[in-house]
Write a protein that holds these residues in place. Structure first.
Motif, PDB file in Angstrom:
ATOM      1  N   VAL A 244     -49.943  16.479 -10.391  1.00 19.88           N
ATOM      2  CA  VAL A 244     -48.899  16.573  -9.639  1.00 19.88           C
ATOM      3  C   VAL A 244     -48.047  15.334 -10.544  1.00 19.88           C
ATOM      4  O   VAL A 244     -48.600  14.352 -10.637  1.00 19.88           O
ATOM      5  N   HIS A 245     -46.744  15.856 -10.905  1.00 17.09           N
ATOM      6  CA  HIS A 245     -46.139  14.805 -11.714  1.00 17.09           C
ATOM      7  C   HIS A 245     -44.765  14.605 -11.169  1.00 17.09           C
ATOM      8  O   HIS A 245     -44.031  15.441 -10.484  1.00 17.09           O
ATOM      9  N   CYS A 246     -44.235  13.370 -10.986  1.00 15.41           N
ATOM     10  CA  CYS A 246     -43.099  12.938 -10.518  1.00 15.41           C
ATOM     11  C   CYS A 246     -41.880  13.015 -11.687  1.00 15.41           C
ATOM     12  O   CYS A 246     -42.084  12.351 -12.671  1.00 15.41           O
ATOM     13  N   ASP A 247     -40.799  13.928 -11.677  1.00 17.61           N
ATOM     14  CA  ASP A 247     -39.874  14.233 -12.597  1.00 17.61           C
ATOM     15  C   ASP A 247     -38.729  13.160 -12.593  1.00 17.61           C
ATOM     16  O   ASP A 247     -37.991  12.998 -13.419  1.00 17.61           O
ATOM     17  N   GLY A 248     -38.635  12.553 -11.443  1.00 14.09           N
ATOM     18  CA  GLY A 248     -37.645  11.625 -11.191  1.00 14.09           C
ATOM     19  C   GLY A 248     -37.310  11.312  -9.976  1.00 14.09           C
ATOM     20  O   GLY A 248     -37.997  11.879  -8.833  1.00 14.09           O
ATOM     21  N   ILE A 249     -36.386  10.381  -9.514  1.00 13.91           N
ATOM     22  CA  ILE A 249     -36.011  10.002  -7.977  1.00 13.91           C
ATOM     23  C   ILE A 249     -34.587  10.168  -7.966  1.00 13.91           C
ATOM     24  O   ILE A 249     -33.642  10.191  -9.074  1.00 13.91           O
ATOM     25  N   GLU A 250     -33.901  10.480  -6.642  1.00 19.33           N
ATOM     26  CA  GLU A 250     -32.610  10.718  -6.488  1.00 19.33           C
ATOM     27  C   GLU A 250     -31.985   9.366  -6.309  1.00 19.33           C
ATOM     28  O   GLU A 250     -32.665   8.344  -5.970  1.00 19.33           O
ATOM     29  N   HIS A 251     -30.720   9.256  -6.796  1.00 20.26           N
ATOM     30  CA  HIS A 251     -29.894   8.000  -6.542  1.00 20.26           C
ATOM     31  C   HIS A 251     -28.891   8.381  -5.176  1.00 20.26           C
ATOM     32  O   HIS A 251     -28.181   9.194  -5.309  1.00 20.26           O
ATOM     33  N   LYS A 252     -29.008   7.828  -4.170  1.00 20.13           N
ATOM     34  CA  LYS A 252     -28.550   8.316  -3.038  1.00 20.13           C
ATOM     35  C   LYS A 252     -27.438   7.306  -2.239  1.00 20.13           C
ATOM     36  O   LYS A 252     -27.448   6.064  -2.727  1.00 20.13           O
ATOM     37  N   LEU A 253     -27.012   7.738  -1.537  1.00 21.03           N
ATOM     38  CA  LEU A 253     -26.081   7.106  -0.724  1.00 21.03           C
ATOM     39  C   LEU A 253     -26.568   5.882   0.052  1.00 21.03           C
ATOM     40  O   LEU A 253     -25.968   4.631   0.066  1.00 21.03           O
ATOM     41  N   GLY A 254     -27.975   6.008   0.520  1.00 19.45           N
ATOM     42  CA  GLY A 254     -28.302   5.237   1.282  1.00 19.45           C
ATOM     43  C   GLY A 254     -29.835   5.267   1.410  1.00 19.45           C
ATOM     44  O   GLY A 254     -30.442   5.989   0.517  1.00 19.45           O
ATOM     45  N   ILE A 255     -30.722   4.519   2.294  1.00 18.92           N
ATOM     46  CA  ILE A 255     -32.242   4.463   1.912  1.00 18.92           C
ATOM     47  C   ILE A 255     -32.545   4.216   0.754  1.00 18.92           C
ATOM     48  O   ILE A 255     -33.561   4.988  -0.030  1.00 18.92           O
ATOM     49  N   LYS A 256     -32.010   3.229  -0.298  1.00 16.29           N
ATOM     50  CA  LYS A 256     -32.086   2.943  -1.581  1.00 16.29           C
ATOM     51  C   LYS A 256     -33.799   2.819  -1.735  1.00 16.29           C
ATOM     52  O   LYS A 256     -34.279   3.064  -2.783  1.00 16.29           O
ATOM     53  N   GLY A 257     -34.237   1.944  -0.906  1.00 15.46           N
ATOM     54  CA  GLY A 257     -35.662   1.609  -1.256  1.00 15.46           C
ATOM     55  C   GLY A 257     -36.830   2.445  -0.879  1.00 15.46           C
ATOM     56  O   GLY A 257     -37.833   2.443  -1.083  1.00 15.46           O
ATOM     57  N   SER A 258     -36.360   3.857  -0.407  1.00 17.56           N
ATOM     58  CA  SER A 258     -37.302   4.936  -0.274  1.00 17.56           C
ATOM     59  C   SER A 258     -37.114   5.836  -1.476  1.00 17.56           C
ATOM     60  O   SER A 258     -35.982   6.370  -1.865  1.00 17.56           O
ATOM     61  N   ALA A 259     -38.285   6.194  -1.934  1.00 18.94           N
ATOM     62  CA  ALA A 259     -38.528   6.901  -3.106  1.00 18.94           C
ATOM     63  C   ALA A 259     -38.247   8.424  -2.887  1.00 18.94           C
ATOM     64  O   ALA A 259     -39.004   9.189  -2.209  1.00 18.94           O
ATOM     65  N   THR A 260     -37.108   9.064  -3.015  1.00 18.88           N
ATOM     66  CA  THR A 260     -37.095  10.269  -2.927  1.00 18.88           C
ATOM     67  C   THR A 260     -37.124  11.184  -4.195  1.00 18.88           C
ATOM     68  O   THR A 260     -36.337  10.932  -5.184  1.00 18.88           O
ATOM     69  N   CYS A 261     -38.123  12.017  -4.271  1.00 19.87           N
ATOM     70  CA  CYS A 261     -38.703  12.315  -5.405  1.00 19.87           C
ATOM     71  C   CYS A 261     -38.516  13.911  -5.660  1.00 19.87           C
ATOM     72  O   CYS A 261     -38.641  14.762  -4.837  1.00 19.87           O
TER      73      CYS A 261
END
Length: 586
Positions: A244-261
């Motif tokens: 299982v590989h994480c290809d990157g995280i989203e750069h978001k409007l908010g909840i920036k401390g939450s890793a959206t992968c």
């Protein structure tokens, strides 16, 4: 910096007076030994953790965000240490069964904990927010050996889960999912495919991560009926890293401390949870829990916005507020909370937040009754009501969380639009809750099409019975009769509108889809009327000089005079939806 203090006084009012949960617990064998003093201590400790540990990390975590490099994610400074403190406090297992290492406390106490977590630090709470739903899912559907292997670790907080649904081509339409699982000789599966927008898909809070993944097995039927649920751990038992590989995280409007992968499964090994092709039913156990928690996110944002706007309005002095004839004229600029325009905003923030708290905890209490009531008929009734109310809580609370944060920002004026004050972060963080875990439009369709029309309004009739029970109780009390009568009118209108929608849907199948959003908000307004009518009745037993009694009576008066009038316009909107919508493109 955001200032947040858990509203323990109002939380305890809702639990002990509005819901009267100590008396209800005594009727449920699972909770009959729960001492109300112990419940208060649990809430006090939760408040201390949120006030002292999480809230100070909220703004710094937003500024720093998550960092991604070479497939790994680092959360903001302090997040991992806060999680260890959370685990050491026993919070992951608060409402989990003792046989799996949990504390066996009611879900209504967990709801209060969740509100505090999201109000103090939404981004951090994203890592823990799905854990209870995953626990319920595995407990209900996983084979015994898989439960024995992972449930104790999940309950203790040793591992954290994810929910892997969305793919690049499949958002709300999960029937378009392509992720595949091939059976292996040892009974496991080889999973391949891509998942998007996975909260906590990679992080540094726990060593292992349990991915619950919707996939298609060979010869699966098309659409959502062909989906199966797999448990895919980050690490295999032999200490081998799973594919299982994480290809990157989203750069978001908010909840920036939450890793959206974005996650890539490259023949990763996993195990079936539930029956093949029965993945959606298993996943809904987790999603329904998550939707209540997302609703509590909206409540948390509303509470945080109210507290910060109130504190600023008490300090900021601008102009002289108008005075009534019996008041002396102002001689200096007044705090802005004295100006009528600001008073109205602040009252709405307080009144909606407190009303939402009562209704949100009420739904959590129904979940407790559905699980632990003695009589099977009572359990079934509670289950029906909880299922009916969940989409209302998710959609209406999250919309109010965003709207109230926006109104609170207005209290700050130009300062609210700067980074100096935290209200801008609250506004940004709150917006996502209207989208994920089933967008609010999906929730509205679910409520009207499936939960009302789908069962011939049977569950809705149960809800009206509950509300009319409050009408009868309120009319019997002199001090609450006025508001009980208003609630009676609300009930009559809701019953009439439902009958109209049922008739209209037989003539125009698209009509309920057009009316669904306004119908959900209409129901939400009716529930707030119920919340404040019951509140007035509950405070009749408090001493006349009790400040809480006076505050609640003032808030109820404001709700019925200033906020409930929107109910009529919502009825008009539901009826107006009988007119066909034009198409944007021919």
């Amino acid at each position: 910096m955001q200032q947040y203090t858990a509203p323990l006084d109002d939380i305890q009012f809702v639990l002990e007076h509005w819901l009267q949960v100590p008396a209800a617990w005594r009727q449920m064998p699972a909770y009959q030994d729960l001492d109300p003093d112990l419940a208060r201590q649990v809430l006090e400790q939760a408040a201390r953790f949120c006030n002292e540990v999480l809230a100070p990390l909220n703004a710094p975590g937003d500024r720093q965000g998550c960092r991604y490099a070479d497939g790994e994610v680092r959360t903001p400074e302090g997040f991992a240490a806060a999680y260890q403190a959370y685990v050491e406090g026993g919070w992951p297992g608060l409402a989990c069964a003792p046989e799996w290492g949990g504390q066996g406390l009611p879900q209504v106490l967990d709801a209060a904990l969740q509100e505090m977590l999201y109000a103090s630090n939404h981004a951090w709470a994203m890592y823990t927010g799905i854990a209870h739903g995953a626990y319920l899912c595995l407990k209900a559907h996983a084979p015994q050996w898989l439960q024995a292997r992972y449930l104790p670790a999940l309950v203790s907080g040793e591992v954290l889960p994810t929910m892997c649904l969305t793919e690049p081509q499949a958002g709300s339409d999960i029937g378009l999912l392509r992720c595949r699982a091939q059976p292996l000789a040892d009974g496991s599966y080889s999973i391949s495919g891509n998942k998007l927008f996975i909260s906590g898909g990679e992080h540094d809070l726990t060593h292992d991560i349990l991915h619950l993944v919707l996939v298609r097995v060979p010869e699966a039927p098309a659409g959502s009926r062909g989906l199966s649920l797999m448990l895919v751990p980050k690490w295999l038992e032999q200490g081998e890293r799973n594919a299982v590989h994480c290809d990157g995280i989203e750069h978001k409007l908010g909840i920036k401390g939450s890793a959206t992968c974005a996650l890539h499964f490259d023949q990763a090994r996993g195990w079936l949870v539930g029956e093949a092709h029965g993945g959606l039913a298993a996943m809904f156990v987790m999603m329904n829990c998550a939707r209540l928690h997302v609703g509590l996110q909206g409540l948390g944002h509303a509470e945080a916005a109210w507290q910060n706007a109130r504190d600023y309005a008490l300090e900021r002095r601008q102009m002289r507020a108008p005075r009534r004839p019996d008041q002396p004229p102002a001689t200096a600029p007044d705090p802005i909370h004295l100006h009528p325009a600001m008073r109205r905003v602040l009252l709405e923030l307080r009144v909606r937040s407190q009303g939402m708290r009562a209704i949100g905890y009420w739904v959590a209490h129904w979940l407790d009754l559905a699980d632990a009531a003695v009589q099977s008929k009572q359990r079934e009734r509670a289950r029906q009501l909880a299922q009916l109310l969940t989409p209302i809580i998710k959609a209406s609370f999250t919309e109010q969380g965003f709207n109230l944060a926006s109104k609170a920002l207005q209290v700050f004026g130009g300062y609210g639009y700067t980074e100096e004050f935290s209200i801008g972060q609250t506004l940004r963080d709150s917006r996502i809750a209207m989208i994920y875990e089933g967008s609010n439009e999906i929730q509205a369709n679910d409520l009207l099409l499936r939960k009302v029309l789908g069962d011939g309004a049977e569950a809705f009739a149960l809800l009206l019975t509950e509300l009319r029970g409050e009408v009868a109780a309120g009319l019997a009390e002199e001090g609450s009769a006025r508001y009980a009568a208003r609630l009676a009118g609300v009930c009559d209108s809701l019953q009439t509108v439902v009958s109209e929608v049922i008739r209209g849907s037989t003539q125009d199948p698209e009509y309920p889809y057009r009316a669904a959003g306004d119908f959900l908000q209409l129901c939400a307004s009716g529930l707030l009327a119920f919340a404040w009518a019951r509140t007035v009745r509950c405070v009749q037993g408090l001493a006349a000089e009790d400040p809480l009694r006076q505050e609640k009576l003032e808030s109820a008066g404001f709700f019925f005079d200033y906020l409930l009038p929107v109910f009529d316009s919502q009825i008009a909107a539901v009826r107006a939806a009988q007119a066909p919508l034009p198409f944007i493109c021919s």
